[in-house]
Design a protein around this motif. Structure first.
Motif, PDB file in Angstrom:
ATOM      1  N   HIS A  35       0.834  -1.206   0.000  1.00 32.09           N
ATOM      2  CA  HIS A  35       0.000   0.000   0.000  1.00 32.09           C
ATOM      3  C   HIS A  35       0.870   1.258   0.000  1.00 32.09           C
ATOM      4  CE1 HIS A  35      -3.704  -2.191   0.441  1.00 32.09           C
ATOM      5  NE2 HIS A  35      -3.220  -2.852   1.485  1.00 32.09           N
ATOM      6  N   TRP A  36       0.356   2.311  -0.630  1.00 32.67           N
ATOM      7  CA  TRP A  36       1.077   3.578  -0.707  1.00 32.67           C
ATOM      8  C   TRP A  36       0.738   4.439   0.510  1.00 32.67           C
ATOM      9  CZ3 TRP A  36       4.750   4.432  -4.338  1.00 32.67           C
ATOM     10  CH2 TRP A  36       4.742   3.592  -5.450  1.00 32.67           C
ATOM     11  N   ARG A  37       1.756   5.026   1.122  1.00 39.69           N
ATOM     12  CA  ARG A  37       1.566   5.916   2.265  1.00 39.69           C
ATOM     13  C   ARG A  37       2.032   7.310   1.878  1.00 39.69           C
ATOM     14  NH1 ARG A  37       4.626   7.975   6.260  1.00 39.69           N
ATOM     15  NH2 ARG A  37       6.528   6.806   5.771  1.00 39.69           N
ATOM     16  N   ASP A  38       1.252   8.316   2.226  1.00 37.30           N
ATOM     17  CA  ASP A  38       1.616   9.703   1.915  1.00 37.30           C
ATOM     18  C   ASP A  38       2.726  10.194   2.843  1.00 37.30           C
ATOM     19  OD1 ASP A  38      -0.259   9.823  -0.069  1.00 37.30           O
ATOM     20  OD2 ASP A  38      -1.776  10.878   1.123  1.00 37.30           O
TER      21      ASP A  38
END
Length: 599
Positions: A35-38
């Motif tokens: 998953h992409w995290r900001d």
């Protein structure tokens, strides 16, 4: 045109961004869970500052050279900006480099510390470390190098770092990038903070409107080009200076890349032609497998015609798409074009292509399918792009006009010369090579090209790659190779014929496409040995060669060819890391096959 910077260095961007808008999302970071995290501007600044303290604690000093050997990942950008924060210089090393190449670069650049990605890289360094007396430190990303450095610098005061950062001027050296070396030993290109600031700010100010999918949305780009290459570094810097959300993807293979394009959903990408070829061939295979190849081919034809009509209107040589063409184009929008865009994440409307030439028809197809690809041209020595197609008047099949502040001159022998604030300051410790490349501030590129009446540049070849047959005919191989590669089954093509009676070619095939092609015929998979002797495959490649020959005179045409069992790869030393053919290496490796073409 971007103004030349008067003060400061590249690292100031990180601190200015955090000061101006601390909560803005600056980067996307992919976790182990996929998953992409900001990462906000303030978070990134704090990470850069903590790492910079660690570098100082480990003895890194102003002007030291630190090598970075890794695939494209978040930590590379973190290290780059931390190195620049303390006034040191980064030396990118391709992760596929051999021990001898690594030895040469680290020795030539007098590197004092190295950041590597994993144990294999550490072992490569270890095998030559006894010949690198200046090398004092080795950090490994997969062994928590960042955590180790942050802990080491915890007691250092912020002001110590800021004193280093304020000492950096635009004229300070930012990086030494070694040319990928299609011929001879790699040379270290000395690139300053000013070179990168001018280049990235010019690209951002001129092309900023195309970074977005639609007006007002957040601009985002996924970087999958190697950060060891100047193109990738320019993207990294321009994204941070232009406040474009930046994600990293470590593999330049379509199989690994496509899922991340879908999950990260960039609005704009910068790539090499290979990526666009893969997206197109994947869409074509899918359509054929579903029994819709006819409609797909029709959709391609309509997209190309539509883009050509739009191009004519931009250059005032035509009225634009007719009502009938617009209707046909609208019909294929949902059933074909949207699916092509969805494969790239769904939000990409614009892209930039460089590194090598892109087929005009492919560029037209993508434009007609709703993704405008701006082709550009540059070298390591020009800090990436020196020319690029302007958004409002793209001429497909060319590499565009000089970027603002850069001048292109064609010498009497057809060589392209460049002048501007993005031109490097010379080769490290090599005044002879520097004098050969720089003539009164002009960079002699070694590439051959032509400017049209509107100032658009077309690359026709490289001076060193011009083949001269035994009959005295000069042939530039690049155009022929590109046209042969346009066939969906062809992966690579190298044209030979220097001091030979005629032009010939070695061809490799795309494994996925060939497997699909065989399946569509109801045939079982073939071994590499069987493939090279398959008469149907030979007929398909012959079609590609005949089509390519229609664009040249008989003396320049490919008379015969040979299909090879395996593709040229970087691992075998036959491609540069930016996927260019190493001609001499290929001709040496396949000397017997080349000889057989003439007997």
């Amino acid at each position: 045109m971007a103004a030349a910077p008067q003060v400061g260095g590249l690292a100031d961007t990180v601190f200015d961004n955090a000061e101006d808008d601390p909560h803005r999302v600056a980067l996307g970071r992919k976790g182990a869970d996929g998953h992409w995290r900001d990462v906000t501007a303030a978070e990134f600044r704090d990470e850069v500052l903590a790492l910079a303290k660690g570098l100082i604690a480990h003895g890194v000093r102003f002007g030291d050279r630190i090598a970075l050997m890794s695939r494209t990942r978040y930590e590379w950008t973190l290290f780059d900006f931390a190195v620049w924060t303390v006034g040191a210089q980064s030396v990118p090393v391709y992760p596929t480099s051999s021990a001898e190449q690594v030895l040469w670069m680290l020795h030539d650049a007098e590197v004092t510390a190295v950041m590597v990605e994993h144990e294999d890289h550490a072992m490569t360094i270890g095998s030559v470390i006894d010949r690198l007396p200046r090398l004092k430190r080795l950090w490994q990303l997969d062994d928590d190098a960042v955590g180790e450095l942050v802990a080491a610098g915890a007691q250092i005061d912020d002001e110590v770092v800021h004193r280093h950062r304020r000492a950096v001027t635009p004229e300070s050296v930012a990086t030494v990038i070694y040319t990928s070396g299609t011929t001879g030993r790699p040379k270290g290109c000395v690139i300053t903070h000013a070179n990168f600031m001018f280049e990235s700010d010019t690209m951002v100010s001129r092309w900023e409107p195309v970074f977005h999918s639609k007006p007002g949305d957040e601009a985002a780009t996924l970087l999958f080009l190697p950060l060891a290459h100047v193109f990738g570094r320019m993207v990294e810097i321009a994204a941070l200076r232009g406040r474009v959300k930046l994600g990293h993807q470590p593999e330049l293979s379509a199989r690994a890349l496509m899922p991340d394009l879908v999950s990260f959903r960039p609005t704009f990408i910068l790539a090499v032609p290979y990526i666009f070829e893969k997206v197109f061939s994947g869409a074509r295979r899918k359509a054929e497998a579903e029994g819709r190849l006819g409609p797909f081919e029709k959709a391609v034809e309509i997209a190309v015609k539509y883009a050509e009509a739009m191009e004519d209107r931009a250059f005032r040589t035509g009225p634009g798409p007719s009502a009938g063409l617009r209707m046909q184009h609208q019909f294929f929008e949902k059933i074909v074009y949207k699916k092509v865009r969805d494969a790239m994440g769904g939000r990409v409307r614009h892209a930039m292509s460089g590194g090598s030439g892109m087929n005009r028809r492919l560029g037209l197809f993508f434009a007609g399918a709703g993704v405008l690809v701006y082709e550009g041209y540059g070298l390591t020595e020009s800090t990436a792009a020196a020319t690029a197609n302007p958004p409002e008047r793209t001429r497909y099949g060319t590499v565009g006009q000089p970027i603002p502040g850069t001048t292109v001159h064609i010498a009497d022998d057809g060589e392209i010369w460049l002048h501007g604030a993005n031109i490097f300051s010379g080769y490290l410790g090599n005044p002879k090579a520097t004098d050969a490349a720089l003539r009164d501030g002009w960079l002699a590129t070694g590439d051959i090209g032509a400017l049209d009446e509107d100032g658009y540049l077309t690359i026709t070849g490289r001076k060193k790659e011009i083949l001269v047959t035994s009959g005295g005919k000069s042939v530039s191989p690049a155009g022929l190779e590109e046209r042969v590669r346009a066939h969906p089954l062809v992966a690579q093509c190298i044209v030979v014929g220097n001091d030979r009676p005629y032009i010939a070619a070695l061809v490799t095939v795309d494994q996925e496409s060939v497997e699909h092609w065989l399946a569509m015929q109801g045939r079982p998979p073939l071994s590499p040995g069987e493939l090279v002797r398959d008469p149907d495959l030979e007929m398909e490649v012959r079609r590609a060669v005949v089509a390519a020959n229609t664009a040249v005179s008989q003396a320049e045409s490919i008379r015969t060819f040979r299909i090879l069992a395996h593709q040229f790869t970087e691992e075998r030393g036959l491609l540069t890391p930016s996927l260019k053919l190493k001609r001499k290496a290929i001709e040496t490796a396949y000397a017997a096959e080349v000889d057989a073409l003439y007997h």
